[in-house]
Design a protein around this motif. Sequence first.
Motif, PDB file in Angstrom:
ATOM      1  N   GLY A   1       0.861  -1.231   0.084  1.00  0.00           N
ATOM      2  CA  GLY A   1      -0.226  -0.101  -0.116  1.00  0.00           C
ATOM      3  C   GLY A   1       0.880   1.290   0.062  1.00  0.00           C
ATOM      4  O   GLY A   1       1.961   0.778  -0.583  1.00  0.00           O
ATOM      5  N   VAL A   2       0.733   2.430   0.354  1.00  0.00           N
ATOM      6  CA  VAL A   2       1.158   3.306   0.317  1.00  0.00           C
ATOM      7  C   VAL A   2       1.905   3.787   1.457  1.00  0.00           C
ATOM      8  O   VAL A   2       1.251   3.430   2.537  1.00  0.00           O
ATOM      9  N   PRO A   3       3.256   3.917   1.406  1.00  0.00           N
ATOM     10  CA  PRO A   3       4.314   4.100   2.432  1.00  0.00           C
ATOM     11  C   PRO A   3       3.829   4.979   3.552  1.00  0.00           C
ATOM     12  O   PRO A   3       3.638   5.911   3.295  1.00  0.00           O
ATOM     13  N   GLU A   4       3.907   5.016   4.670  1.00  0.00           N
ATOM     14  CA  GLU A   4       4.019   6.188   5.738  1.00  0.00           C
ATOM     15  C   GLU A   4       5.712   6.248   5.991  1.00  0.00           C
ATOM     16  O   GLU A   4       5.896   7.976   6.540  1.00  0.00           O
ATOM     17  N   LEU A   5       6.399   5.699   5.411  1.00  0.00           N
ATOM     18  CA  LEU A   5       7.859   6.287   5.961  1.00  0.00           C
ATOM     19  C   LEU A   5       8.356   5.542   4.950  1.00  0.00           C
ATOM     20  O   LEU A   5       8.698   4.588   4.426  1.00  0.00           O
ATOM     21  N   ILE A   6       9.388   6.602   4.076  1.00  0.00           N
ATOM     22  CA  ILE A   6      10.667   6.154   3.605  1.00  0.00           C
ATOM     23  C   ILE A   6      12.177   6.342   4.330  1.00  0.00           C
ATOM     24  O   ILE A   6      11.882   7.252   4.313  1.00  0.00           O
ATOM     25  N   LEU A   7      13.278   5.183   4.020  1.00  0.00           N
ATOM     26  CA  LEU A   7      14.131   5.676   4.730  1.00  0.00           C
ATOM     27  C   LEU A   7      15.143   5.179   2.994  1.00  0.00           C
ATOM     28  O   LEU A   7      15.203   4.277   2.244  1.00  0.00           O
ATOM     29  N   ILE A   8      16.746   6.377   3.317  1.00  0.00           N
ATOM     30  CA  ILE A   8      17.202   6.480   2.612  1.00  0.00           C
ATOM     31  C   ILE A   8      18.742   6.077   2.728  1.00  0.00           C
ATOM     32  O   ILE A   8      19.247   6.942   4.157  1.00  0.00           O
ATOM     33  N   SER A   9      19.899   5.347   2.534  1.00  0.00           N
ATOM     34  CA  SER A   9      20.473   4.968   2.927  1.00  0.00           C
ATOM     35  C   SER A   9      21.667   5.937   2.755  1.00  0.00           C
ATOM     36  O   SER A   9      22.804   5.950   3.376  1.00  0.00           O
ATOM     37  N   HIS A  10      21.613   6.796   1.482  1.00  0.00           N
ATOM     38  CA  HIS A  10      22.783   7.718   0.817  1.00  0.00           C
ATOM     39  C   HIS A  10      22.452   7.907  -0.082  1.00  0.00           C
ATOM     40  O   HIS A  10      21.182   7.532  -0.279  1.00  0.00           O
ATOM     41  N   GLY A  11      23.407   8.896  -0.649  1.00  0.00           N
ATOM     42  CA  GLY A  11      23.211   9.408  -2.250  1.00  0.00           C
ATOM     43  C   GLY A  11      22.851   9.282  -3.056  1.00  0.00           C
ATOM     44  O   GLY A  11      22.519   9.677  -4.305  1.00  0.00           O
TER      45      GLY A  11
ATOM     46  N   GLY B   1      -2.765  12.645  -0.627  1.00  0.00           N
ATOM     47  CA  GLY B   1      -3.225  13.011   0.443  1.00  0.00           C
ATOM     48  C   GLY B   1      -2.877  11.881   1.392  1.00  0.00           C
ATOM     49  O   GLY B   1      -4.013  12.230   2.431  1.00  0.00           O
ATOM     50  N   ARG B   2      -2.513  11.364   1.228  1.00  0.00           N
ATOM     51  CA  ARG B   2      -1.085  10.394   2.714  1.00  0.00           C
ATOM     52  C   ARG B   2      -0.263  10.652   3.432  1.00  0.00           C
ATOM     53  O   ARG B   2       0.560  10.646   1.934  1.00  0.00           O
ATOM     54  N   ARG B   3      -0.248  11.304   4.078  1.00  0.00           N
ATOM     55  CA  ARG B   3       1.537  11.665   4.477  1.00  0.00           C
ATOM     56  C   ARG B   3       2.627  10.672   4.073  1.00  0.00           C
ATOM     57  O   ARG B   3       2.312   9.468   4.643  1.00  0.00           O
ATOM     58  N   VAL B   4       3.809  10.745   3.128  1.00  0.00           N
ATOM     59  CA  VAL B   4       4.659  10.313   3.667  1.00  0.00           C
ATOM     60  C   VAL B   4       5.875  10.629   3.867  1.00  0.00           C
ATOM     61  O   VAL B   4       6.060  12.190   3.068  1.00  0.00           O
ATOM     62  N   ARG B   5       6.600  10.010   5.112  1.00  0.00           N
ATOM     63  CA  ARG B   5       7.546  10.625   5.783  1.00  0.00           C
ATOM     64  C   ARG B   5       8.848  10.325   4.831  1.00  0.00           C
ATOM     65  O   ARG B   5       8.958   9.202   4.522  1.00  0.00           O
ATOM     66  N   THR B   6      10.072  10.892   5.278  1.00  0.00           N
ATOM     67  CA  THR B   6      10.889  10.876   4.526  1.00  0.00           C
ATOM     68  C   THR B   6      12.482  10.675   5.389  1.00  0.00           C
ATOM     69  O   THR B   6      12.784  11.917   5.834  1.00  0.00           O
ATOM     70  N   LEU B   7      13.119  10.070   5.600  1.00  0.00           N
ATOM     71  CA  LEU B   7      14.888  10.063   7.091  1.00  0.00           C
ATOM     72  C   LEU B   7      15.526   9.803   6.060  1.00  0.00           C
ATOM     73  O   LEU B   7      15.784   9.034   4.836  1.00  0.00           O
ATOM     74  N   CYS B   8      16.295  10.822   5.532  1.00  0.00           N
ATOM     75  CA  CYS B   8      17.577  10.259   5.404  1.00  0.00           C
ATOM     76  C   CYS B   8      18.698  11.466   5.773  1.00  0.00           C
ATOM     77  O   CYS B   8      18.843  12.520   6.842  1.00  0.00           O
ATOM     78  N   ASP B   9      20.113  11.343   5.086  1.00  0.00           N
ATOM     79  CA  ASP B   9      20.754  12.490   5.369  1.00  0.00           C
ATOM     80  C   ASP B   9      21.254  13.997   4.856  1.00  0.00           C
ATOM     81  O   ASP B   9      19.794  14.141   4.241  1.00  0.00           O
ATOM     82  N   THR B  10      21.676  14.772   5.223  1.00  0.00           N
ATOM     83  CA  THR B  10      21.486  16.018   5.089  1.00  0.00           C
ATOM     84  C   THR B  10      21.719  16.000   3.073  1.00  0.00           C
ATOM     85  O   THR B  10      20.748  17.063   2.451  1.00  0.00           O
TER      86      THR B  10
ATOM     87  N   ASP C   1       8.340  17.477   4.816  1.00  0.00           N
ATOM     88  CA  ASP C   1       8.259  15.788   5.580  1.00  0.00           C
ATOM     89  C   ASP C   1       9.359  15.086   5.996  1.00  0.00           C
ATOM     90  O   ASP C   1       8.775  13.160   6.423  1.00  0.00           O
ATOM     91  N   VAL C   2      10.418  15.834   5.004  1.00  0.00           N
ATOM     92  CA  VAL C   2      11.974  14.603   4.628  1.00  0.00           C
ATOM     93  C   VAL C   2      12.537  15.368   5.623  1.00  0.00           C
ATOM     94  O   VAL C   2      12.501  16.323   5.806  1.00  0.00           O
ATOM     95  N   ALA C   3      12.989  15.015   7.729  1.00  0.00           N
ATOM     96  CA  ALA C   3      13.611  15.002   7.812  1.00  0.00           C
ATOM     97  C   ALA C   3      15.236  14.539   8.110  1.00  0.00           C
ATOM     98  O   ALA C   3      15.529  13.202   7.655  1.00  0.00           O
ATOM     99  N   ALA C   4      15.930  15.607   8.099  1.00  0.00           N
ATOM    100  CA  ALA C   4      17.764  14.757   8.518  1.00  0.00           C
ATOM    101  C   ALA C   4      17.642  14.266   9.332  1.00  0.00           C
ATOM    102  O   ALA C   4      16.979  15.261   9.985  1.00  0.00           O
TER     103      ALA C   4
ATOM    104  N   HIS D   1      17.095   7.862  17.626  1.00  0.00           N
ATOM    105  CA  HIS D   1      16.150   6.784  17.768  1.00  0.00           C
ATOM    106  C   HIS D   1      14.879   7.449  17.931  1.00  0.00           C
ATOM    107  O   HIS D   1      14.936   8.540  18.931  1.00  0.00           O
ATOM    108  N   LEU D   2      13.870   7.790  16.601  1.00  0.00           N
ATOM    109  CA  LEU D   2      12.639   8.310  16.363  1.00  0.00           C
ATOM    110  C   LEU D   2      11.879   6.851  17.312  1.00  0.00           C
ATOM    111  O   LEU D   2      11.611   6.052  16.540  1.00  0.00           O
TER     112      LEU D   2
END
Length: 334
Positions: free
Chosen positions: A102-112, A131-140, A158-161, A167-168
Motif C-alpha cells: 500500500g502507500v508507505p508512511e515512511l521512506i528510509l534512504i541509506s545514502h544519495g 492526500g496520504r502523508r509520507v515521511r522520509t528520513l535521510c542524511d542532509t 516531511d523529509v527529515a535529515a 532513535h525516533l
Amino acid sequence: MGQSRRSVLQGALGAGAAGLLTGCAAPAPAARPRRMPKGTALGLRWLGVAGWELSFAGRSVLFDPYLSRMPYADEKGALDPALPLRLDPEAVEHVAEKGLTGVPELILISHGHFDHLADVPHLLSRPGWAGRRVRTLCDTTSRHLLAAMGTPADRMADVAAVHGGDHLQFDGYSVEVFRSLHSRQQDYTSFAPGTRDAVPARPRTLGDLVEGQTLAFQVSVEGGPSVLLTGTSNVAERELAGARPDVAVIGMSDHSAVHGYPDRLLAALGSPPVLLPCHHDDMVTPLGDSGIFRTASPDAVTALAQAAERRAPDGGTRVLTPRHLELLDITGSR
C-alpha cells in the motif's frame, strides 16, 4: 508480479545457515541462539538492489526503493559516473501500483547514490499517493538531492535529515539510525563520494547523485521483530554495539577490499536469527515475471551463509534467499 507468501520463522532456529565452513578459518565460539518475537506479523519484500518494503498491521515502510534499473556500466563493466540518469517512470509506476502492500508512511534512504535515491522523487510525486502523508528520513545531502530532483514542496516538508545516534518514535514502531560506511571498490576508492550543503543544480548523471553520509536503520515493531537495514557492503561495527536485530538485511555486493566483511558485521550484531542478503542482483534486468531471480548472485548468498556458519557453527542463524517482489512472512503468522 510473481508475488507469494511463505513463512521463514519456522525452523529458523533449528535449521542453521546454509553452506559449508570453508578455508582454514577457525570457527568462532558458538553464539547463543535468539528467539524471534511472536506477535505483530512482519512481511519483507525485496524490491531489487538494496530496496525493501516492510509491511505490518496493514502498513508499509520502504527502504532504498530503486526501481528504474538504468544502465550504469562502461564498456569494461565498471561503474561510470558520467552516464546520464535514465529514470524509468513506467517501471516505478508498475511496482508502486501492483507490487507494494500500500502507500508507505515512511521512506528510509541509506545514502544519495542513484541506485538508492533516484526514484524517490517520482514516488513522492505520485498522484495515487496524494492526500496520504509520507515521511522520509535521510542524511542532509540526500535531502538536498531530493529537492534538486523536483520533489514537491509539501513532500519536502516531511523529509527529515537524521544522523547516526537518532532513535525516533513512530506510531507502533521506532527507527534507530546508525552511522555506516559505503562499500569500497577494488582499488579502495568509493563511487561518487561527496556531500551537498545546499540544493545543487538538477542532477543529470549518475555521478551527480553523490553519497553524502551513509546510514543504516533498525526498525523495531512494537510486539514484533526488529529489522536492521543496510544498503552497502561495509560496516562500522563499533556504531552497532548493542544492536540486536531479529532480522538483518545485509548488503552483499563486492566486498573484497573490506577486511573481514561480513564476519565483523555478524559479530557486532550477535548473530541474528534471520539474515537476508541484498544488493547482489545485476541491477539492470527489469523487474517482473521475466525470471530476474536468475540474475542474482548465488555466490553472495553462499558467502553470507558461510559467514553465519563461522559465527554460529551450532546453528541459530538462518540465511534466506530472497526473490524479487516476493513477500516473505518473517514471523510465520498473518
